[in-house]
Design a protein around this motif. Structure first.
Motif, short mmCIF file in Angstrom:
data_model
loop_
_atom_site.label_atom_id
_atom_site.label_comp_id
_atom_site.label_asym_id
_atom_site.label_seq_id
_atom_site.Cartn_x
_atom_site.Cartn_y
_atom_site.Cartn_z
N ASP A 69 0.83 -1.20 0.00
CA ASP A 69 0.00 0.00 0.00
C ASP A 69 0.87 1.26 0.00
N GLN A 70 2.15 1.10 0.20
CA GLN A 70 3.06 2.23 0.33
C GLN A 70 3.34 2.91 -1.01
N PRO A 71 3.80 4.16 -0.96
CA PRO A 71 4.17 4.88 -2.18
C PRO A 71 5.25 4.14 -2.97
N GLY A 72 5.19 4.30 -4.28
CA GLY A 72 6.17 3.67 -5.15
C GLY A 72 5.72 2.34 -5.71
N LYS A 73 4.54 1.90 -5.32
CA LYS A 73 4.02 0.61 -5.77
C LYS A 73 3.09 0.75 -6.98
N GLY A 74 2.78 1.97 -7.37
CA GLY A 74 1.89 2.21 -8.51
C GLY A 74 0.48 2.52 -8.04
N ILE A 75 -0.22 3.32 -8.84
CA ILE A 75 -1.55 3.80 -8.42
C ILE A 75 -2.56 2.68 -8.24
N GLU A 76 -2.33 1.54 -8.91
CA GLU A 76 -3.27 0.43 -8.76
C GLU A 76 -3.12 -0.28 -7.41
N ARG A 77 -2.06 0.07 -6.66
CA ARG A 77 -1.84 -0.57 -5.36
C ARG A 77 -1.79 0.43 -4.20
N GLU A 78 -1.28 1.60 -4.42
CA GLU A 78 -1.04 2.54 -3.32
C GLU A 78 -2.33 2.99 -2.63
N THR A 79 -2.22 3.18 -1.31
CA THR A 79 -3.31 3.76 -0.52
C THR A 79 -2.70 4.76 0.47
N GLU A 80 -3.54 5.60 1.01
CA GLU A 80 -3.10 6.57 2.02
C GLU A 80 -3.56 6.03 3.38
N PRO A 81 -2.65 6.02 4.38
CA PRO A 81 -2.99 5.47 5.69
C PRO A 81 -4.21 6.14 6.34
N ALA A 82 -4.37 7.43 6.13
CA ALA A 82 -5.49 8.13 6.76
C ALA A 82 -6.74 8.13 5.89
N GLY A 83 -6.65 7.59 4.68
CA GLY A 83 -7.78 7.64 3.75
C GLY A 83 -8.17 6.29 3.19
N SER A 84 -7.75 6.01 1.96
CA SER A 84 -8.24 4.82 1.26
C SER A 84 -7.83 3.51 1.93
N PHE A 85 -6.68 3.45 2.61
CA PHE A 85 -6.31 2.23 3.32
C PHE A 85 -7.37 1.89 4.37
N ARG A 86 -7.76 2.87 5.14
CA ARG A 86 -8.80 2.66 6.16
C ARG A 86 -10.13 2.27 5.49
N ASP A 87 -10.43 2.90 4.37
CA ASP A 87 -11.68 2.58 3.66
C ASP A 87 -11.73 1.12 3.23
N PHE A 88 -10.62 0.60 2.69
CA PHE A 88 -10.59 -0.80 2.28
C PHE A 88 -10.69 -1.73 3.48
N LEU A 89 -10.02 -1.39 4.58
CA LEU A 89 -10.14 -2.23 5.78
C LEU A 89 -11.58 -2.24 6.30
N ARG A 90 -12.23 -1.09 6.30
CA ARG A 90 -13.64 -1.03 6.72
C ARG A 90 -14.51 -1.89 5.80
N LEU A 91 -14.26 -1.80 4.50
CA LEU A 91 -15.01 -2.59 3.54
C LEU A 91 -14.87 -4.08 3.87
N TYR A 92 -13.65 -4.55 4.14
CA TYR A 92 -13.43 -5.96 4.47
C TYR A 92 -14.14 -6.33 5.76
N VAL A 93 -13.98 -5.53 6.79
CA VAL A 93 -14.63 -5.82 8.07
C VAL A 93 -16.14 -5.93 7.88
N ASN A 94 -16.72 -4.96 7.20
CA ASN A 94 -18.18 -4.99 6.99
C ASN A 94 -18.62 -6.20 6.17
N ALA A 95 -17.89 -6.53 5.11
CA ALA A 95 -18.26 -7.67 4.26
C ALA A 95 -18.17 -8.98 5.03
N PHE A 96 -17.12 -9.17 5.81
CA PHE A 96 -16.97 -10.42 6.55
C PHE A 96 -17.99 -10.51 7.68
N ARG A 97 -18.24 -9.41 8.35
CA ARG A 97 -19.27 -9.43 9.40
C ARG A 97 -20.64 -9.75 8.81
N ALA A 98 -20.96 -9.15 7.67
CA ALA A 98 -22.25 -9.40 7.03
C ALA A 98 -22.41 -10.87 6.65
#
Length: 180
Positions: A69-98
């Motif tokens: 998720d770190q910089p330098g991995k390309g836009i198809e992989r990179e995330t921001e710790p305070a933004g999209s990284f948290r969003d994807f983790l929330r998405l996973y948590v919600n999907a698995f809980r559901a």
């Protein structure tokens, strides 16, 4: 009990801790490893890997991302710790809980990079902290593997830590000893 593992190469059976983790259980626990090398929280999702985990109907899902998720991995992989990284983790948590599973967020295992004083130097801390923050926000369990692995490698030192490398210079992945 079925436990699913979701993450990158540091979780995958080939060069991560997944196979060693599975080896700690008897036949009453089935561990399915859906981790794929080179994937980030973004690319693992965007490649459509979530449905296979949901179809397996695990009771527990351990989720670890950050390295790719770190910089330098390309836009198809990179995330921001305070933004999209948290969003994807929330998405996973919600999907698995559901789906009736219990998700467990796990911060990234440390890279074994040492400074001159023999201490781990980590650039993964922002993603590790973000994983902990999402776990707290969503009221779920969190394993701070980042802090635990940094402390462990600081304790054993550089020379002993390098014995975990699958090949010379690879301080991210593990051989069998390192995975265990």
């Amino acid at each position: 009990v079925t436990v699913a593992l979701v993450g990158d190469s540091t979780v995958a059976d080939q060069a991560g801790w997944g196979k060693a983790f599975a080896g700690h259980f008897d036949d009453k626990v089935k561990v399915l490893n859906f981790a794929v090398g080179g994937r980030s929280s973004r690319s693992w999702h965007d490649e459509g890997r979530l449905p296979a985990v949901l179809k397996a109907k695990p009771g527990f899902v351990l989720i670890q991302f950050g390295h790719n998720d770190q910089p330098g991995k390309g836009i198809e992989r990179e995330t921001e710790p305070a933004g999209s990284f948290r969003d994807f983790l929330r998405l996973y948590v919600n999907a698995f809980r559901a789906a009736g599973a219990k998700p467990v967020l796990v911060s990234s295992v440390a890279r074994r990079v040492f400074d001159e004083e023999g201490r781990i130097v980590s650039n993964l801390a922002p993603w590790a902290e973000a994983a902990g923050a999402v776990a707290e926000e969503m009221g779920g369990p969190f394993i701070d593997l980042h802090a635990l692995s940094v402390a462990y490698h600081n304790r054993i030192g550089r020379e002993a830590s390098m014995a975990f490398n699958p090949k010379e210079g690879d301080v991210t992945h593990f051989n069998a000893k390192g995975a265990a």
